[in-house]
Design a protein around this motif. Sequence first.
Motif, mmCIF file in Angstrom:
data_model
loop_
_atom_site.group_PDB
_atom_site.id
_atom_site.type_symbol
_atom_site.label_atom_id
_atom_site.label_comp_id
_atom_site.label_asym_id
_atom_site.label_seq_id
_atom_site.Cartn_x
_atom_site.Cartn_y
_atom_site.Cartn_z
ATOM 1 N N GLN A 1 -5.146 6.821 1.869
ATOM 2 C CA GLN A 1 -4.910 5.400 2.139
ATOM 3 C C GLN A 1 -6.148 4.577 1.804
ATOM 4 O O GLN A 1 -6.030 3.452 1.309
ATOM 5 N N THR B 1 0.218 2.461 7.956
ATOM 6 C CA THR B 1 1.644 2.276 7.771
ATOM 7 C C THR B 1 2.375 2.875 8.960
ATOM 8 O O THR B 1 1.778 3.543 9.799
ATOM 9 N N ALA C 1 -6.121 4.130 -1.934
ATOM 10 C CA ALA C 1 -5.115 3.146 -2.333
ATOM 11 C C ALA C 1 -5.595 1.730 -2.033
ATOM 12 O O ALA C 1 -5.413 0.805 -2.841
ATOM 13 N N ALA C 2 -6.236 1.565 -0.866
ATOM 14 C CA ALA C 2 -6.756 0.244 -0.501
ATOM 15 C C ALA C 2 -7.860 -0.188 -1.465
ATOM 16 O O ALA C 2 -7.945 -1.362 -1.831
ATOM 17 N N ARG D 1 -0.433 1.820 -8.757
ATOM 18 C CA ARG D 1 0.400 3.003 -8.498
ATOM 19 C C ARG D 1 0.133 4.087 -9.541
ATOM 20 O O ARG D 1 0.055 5.276 -9.213
ATOM 21 N N SER E 1 -7.119 -7.766 1.848
ATOM 22 C CA SER E 1 -6.653 -6.822 2.864
ATOM 23 C C SER E 1 -5.398 -7.336 3.561
ATOM 24 O O SER E 1 -4.539 -6.548 3.978
ATOM 25 N N ILE F 1 0.830 -1.214 0.000
ATOM 26 C CA ILE F 1 0.000 0.000 0.000
ATOM 27 C C ILE F 1 0.859 1.257 0.000
ATOM 28 O O ILE F 1 0.501 2.264 -0.621
ATOM 29 N N LEU G 1 -6.210 -1.394 -4.704
ATOM 30 C CA LEU G 1 -5.631 -2.719 -4.521
ATOM 31 C C LEU G 1 -6.714 -3.787 -4.435
ATOM 32 O O LEU G 1 -6.587 -4.864 -5.036
ATOM 33 N N ASN G 2 -7.778 -3.481 -3.718
ATOM 34 C CA ASN G 2 -8.873 -4.437 -3.601
ATOM 35 C C ASN G 2 -9.516 -4.703 -4.953
ATOM 36 O O ASN G 2 -9.810 -5.852 -5.309
ATOM 37 N N MET H 1 -2.065 -6.325 1.708
ATOM 38 C CA MET H 1 -1.649 -4.927 1.615
ATOM 39 C C MET H 1 -0.457 -4.622 2.527
ATOM 40 O O MET H 1 0.239 -3.631 2.337
ATOM 41 N N THR I 1 -10.577 -1.521 5.745
ATOM 42 C CA THR I 1 -9.813 -1.659 4.499
ATOM 43 C C THR I 1 -8.599 -0.748 4.469
ATOM 44 O O THR I 1 -7.720 -0.922 3.651
#
Length: 617
Positions: free
Chosen positions: A123, A535, A126-127, A159, A137, A81, A130-131, A140, A531
């Motif tokens: 964030q 970081t 971004a999640a 990205r 999850s 992530i 990705l999902n 990530m 989700t």
Amino acid sequence: MLNIRSLTYLQGGMPLLQNCDLQIFAGQHVGLVGKNGCGKSTLFRLIRGEIKSDAGEMDLQAGKTIAFVEQEIASSNQPAIAFVLDGDVELRRLETLLARETHDAAWFEAQQRYEAIDGYGAQARAAQLLNGLGFGSDNMHKPVHEFSGGWRMRLNLARALMHRADLLLLDEPTNHLDLEAILWLEQYLTRYPGSFIVVSHDREFLNACVDRIAYIHNRQIDSYTGNYDDFERARAERWQQQTQAFQQQQKQIAHMEDFIRRFRAKATKAKQAQSRIKALERLTRIAPTHIENGHFALQIDAPERSPDVLLRVNHVSVGYAGKPLLANVQLILQAGARIALLGPNGAGKSTLIKLLAGEINPVHGTVELSPNISIGYFAQHQLDNLDARSTPLQHLQQLAPKKTELELRSFLGRFGLGGDAENRPVGTFSGGEKSRLALALLAWKKPDLLLLDEPTNHLDLDMRDALTLALEAYTGAVVLVSHDRSLVRAVADELWLVADGQARLFEGDLEDYKKWTDKRRADEKLQSPTTVVKTKQKPLARPNRKALLSKQSKLEAALNIAQKELAEASRQLADPATYAQRTREEIDQLAVVHAGLEKKVAELEESWLELEMALNE
């Protein structure tokens, strides 16, 4: 936004692109199409500035940014992530500024900009990316180096999508995606607010998400309005018109040349003959038309007779003894069956194909093949097993040593491997050429059963169409795994769902399958409500009271203006003179403006209340 004028690029001293023009405007969604090797990827490299053109101009509007998908990523320990968040360059720059201890004017300016781009929701965005691209999850948190090559390409795509660019360049983004991720990306790009240019050989994908086609052929770029189906219709009409104009001009030229030949030497007609000679010299010649598609004549034959039942799968488990990937699979494959396997990535579709092909053995149960049946198996890993030093002709000669070269060359020509290609070593081939050779080798065997695992990867649209026609005409049985929905619709009579450790008949069509994937994704979100992956970076400071008061003051000013405009629109709608003096269209437009102002006022009031609550806290 992007203006390309008279662009020429030479490759090996020969023009790959010549005097090309293309304009991309804000908000346009453009599909870039053309045969493999025509210059699509080269055009992307020119736009990105990686290479320079030999002539012409390419202007990107000042202040506009470009995002693209990197083809390689370095192995790192960075969480997935965090890697995706790095795609938003401005977000990362603002985070660096806001992490400083000194809260000066630059800090407050950065804070306002951070809020404007919804930095606090970055964030979560971004999640969601990705999902949508298939990452759970739990993945990530994983470091980038733990992902395989295909999943790293998905990370690269996420990205690039995270970058809030004005122009997004996507070169075959669906190549490493399964059907679920393609459906998600399709919906995402349909709503994409910026401009993008996408290279894709997926007809349905292009139909869903582009509103314009840029077509590279004969070193030129032609532009067509609409999706891919609209482009094909318009191209056919343009070809027909050009053919008619060419034929008409050829008749005219023949008539003039005949007159010149007959009367050039006669004194009484010499002037008229000279006049026609000059007219021929001034004539702008219409180029003859060439159809780029249709030169492939793929034909995959089946044996004249096949047994009624080709194979039986009896209560099979496959995978590992302790943890099978698929359990209790039962399937009777009859002659002429047409099955497409659907299911999430990693659920076992390719594993099931390998089981049917005899490449892997079941952990439990049995697979019974009828005697003497021939199976044609196509998978991407087989391309790497081709002998890089041998030519296509030599590959085919190993299968048919008694056949003449003429017969073998003619057969290879059906798959676009005639001429120079049949004598080149396979090591020099592109992915598309290797795929065509692998298809030719299995077609030579006249199989009773075709097992095809993503056969359209690396194939351009024309070759995909040729393969679709060949499979429609093929009389044997087919089991297919493909994310090309056009191919699945044309070939499959049955859909089988491979998911959750099972393989079973799916009652429905591809639209029903899309609903199934949407429901599954929604259920997974409910089961994993958190989700957003935190970081280890230092948390950003929340806005202080001064910044909140400043923002609230601006909102109050905007709300005051909107309320006055709404009051004036309401007054006009309530005034009888409005209906006497204005047309029906003007009154309808006023009603639309009134409704928009009502919505705007409500949104501003809600935002003001949120700020008031934050100040009270």
